[in-house]
Design a protein around this motif. Structure first.
Motif, PDB file in Angstrom:
ATOM      1  N   GLN A   1      17.854  56.000 -12.842  1.00 10.23           N
ATOM      2  CA  GLN A   1      18.377  56.817 -11.754  1.00 10.23           C
ATOM      3  C   GLN A   1      19.558  56.137 -11.071  1.00 10.23           C
ATOM      4  N   SER A   2      19.431  54.794 -10.867  1.00 12.02           N
ATOM      5  CA  SER A   2      20.508  54.052 -10.202  1.00 12.02           C
ATOM      6  C   SER A   2      20.422  52.575 -10.564  1.00 12.02           C
ATOM      7  N   VAL A   3      21.553  51.900 -10.380  1.00 12.08           N
ATOM      8  CA  VAL A   3      21.636  50.452 -10.621  1.00 12.08           C
ATOM      9  C   VAL A   3      22.361  49.807  -9.448  1.00 12.08           C
ATOM     10  N   ASP A   4      21.769  48.781  -8.893  1.00 10.56           N
ATOM     11  CA  ASP A   4      22.398  48.036  -7.797  1.00 10.56           C
ATOM     12  C   ASP A   4      22.402  46.548  -8.138  1.00 10.56           C
ATOM     13  N   ILE A   5      23.402  45.842  -7.606  1.00 11.31           N
ATOM     14  CA  ILE A   5      23.440  44.384  -7.742  1.00 11.31           C
ATOM     15  C   ILE A   5      22.744  43.789  -6.526  1.00 11.31           C
ATOM     16  N   ALA A   6      21.549  43.252  -6.746  1.00 15.19           N
ATOM     17  CA  ALA A   6      20.750  42.708  -5.648  1.00 15.19           C
ATOM     18  C   ALA A   6      21.204  41.327  -5.221  1.00 15.19           C
ATOM     19  N   ALA A   7      21.759  40.557  -6.177  1.00 12.05           N
ATOM     20  CA  ALA A   7      22.210  39.202  -5.860  1.00 12.05           C
ATOM     21  C   ALA A   7      23.313  38.795  -6.842  1.00 12.05           C
ATOM     22  N   PHE A   8      24.244  37.991  -6.331  1.00 15.55           N
ATOM     23  CA  PHE A   8      25.356  37.510  -7.157  1.00 15.55           C
ATOM     24  C   PHE A   8      25.706  36.111  -6.683  1.00 15.55           C
ATOM     25  N   MET A   9      25.650  35.147  -7.605  1.00 18.18           N
ATOM     26  CA  MET A   9      25.903  33.764  -7.207  1.00 18.18           C
ATOM     27  C   MET A   9      26.739  33.059  -8.280  1.00 18.18           C
ATOM     28  N   LYS A  10      27.831  32.414  -7.838  1.00 15.82           N
ATOM     29  CA  LYS A  10      28.638  31.634  -8.745  1.00 15.82           C
ATOM     30  C   LYS A  10      27.894  30.360  -9.151  1.00 15.82           C
TER      31      LYS A  10
END
Length: 216
Positions: free
Chosen positions: A206-215
């Protein structure tokens, strides 16, 4: 004839010089080092100019004693430091003789080429990577999350590595979302492209979200 050096060019030359020399002249700090130190506008960038930064920190550690360093004959590095001011002309060897100026130009070009060659020989650094957590929401509670996880992990891209296991997180009304981690090479994988590919699993997602992003 005289030579004018920009601050950037000067710093590059000095960094190359201090890669093979601990001080401007000899095995200990002298007045020549004090002269170069005072000519610099501030602390060099340690990442871009590691050898110059190492020498700079050593001289700084002497504190007020910098002004009392004994005199010594300053080689080309000390003479070059006096030319950091872009508005002033500098004869690298204290002479206006055309032959000497030509040698100074050759020395400057040689130092720059040596610096570039050494930098190229070291090769590129490790690829920049990021850790990304995707929240993938299904249409309904009956959606097979095990099959959904398999389909998501079947998405293959150069520079993309999926985590071994995904996590199922309850949302509401018996519906759970799939939380899955991935490691990506920033130069090869776009999170937008990856999100679009997951959304193409339209029978499940139904949907896709980016919950976390870390370099990394």
């Amino acid at each position: 004839m005289s030579v004018t050096l920009s601050a950037t060019t000067l710093s590059t030359i000095l960094n190359g010089f201090f890669e093979d020399n601990s001080f401007v002249s000899g095995a200990e700090a002298t007045a020549a080092d004090a002269e170069v130190f005072k000519a610099l506008s501030g602390e060099p960038n340690a990442k871009a100019l590691p050898h110059l930064a190492r020498w700079y920190k050593h001289i700084v550690s002497k504190g007020a004693a910098i002004d009392s360093l004994k005199a010594a004959e300053a080689p080309a590095a000390a003479a070059a430091a006096a030319g950091e001011d872009d508005d002033e002309d500098l004869d690298l060897f204290g002479s206006d003789d055309d032959e000497v100026d030509e040698e100074a130009e050759k020395l400057k070009a040689q130092r720059l080429e040596e610096y570039k060659a050494k930098k190229a020989a070291k090769g590129p650094g490790p690829a920049a990577k990021s850790a990304v957590t995707f929240d993938v929401k299904p249409w309904e509670a009956e959606t097979d999350l095990g099959e959904l996880e398999k389909l998501v992990k079947d998405i293959k891209m150069d520079g993309l590595v999926w985590a071994a296991a995904a996590k199922r997180v309850p949302i509401a009304f018996g519906v759970s979302k799939l939380q899955i981690n991935a490691t990506i090479e920033d130069a090869k994988v776009s999170t937008d492209d990856l999100t679009d590919l997951i959304m193409e699993l339209e029978d499940y997602v139904q949907s896709v979200d980016i919950a976390a992003f870390m370099k990394l």
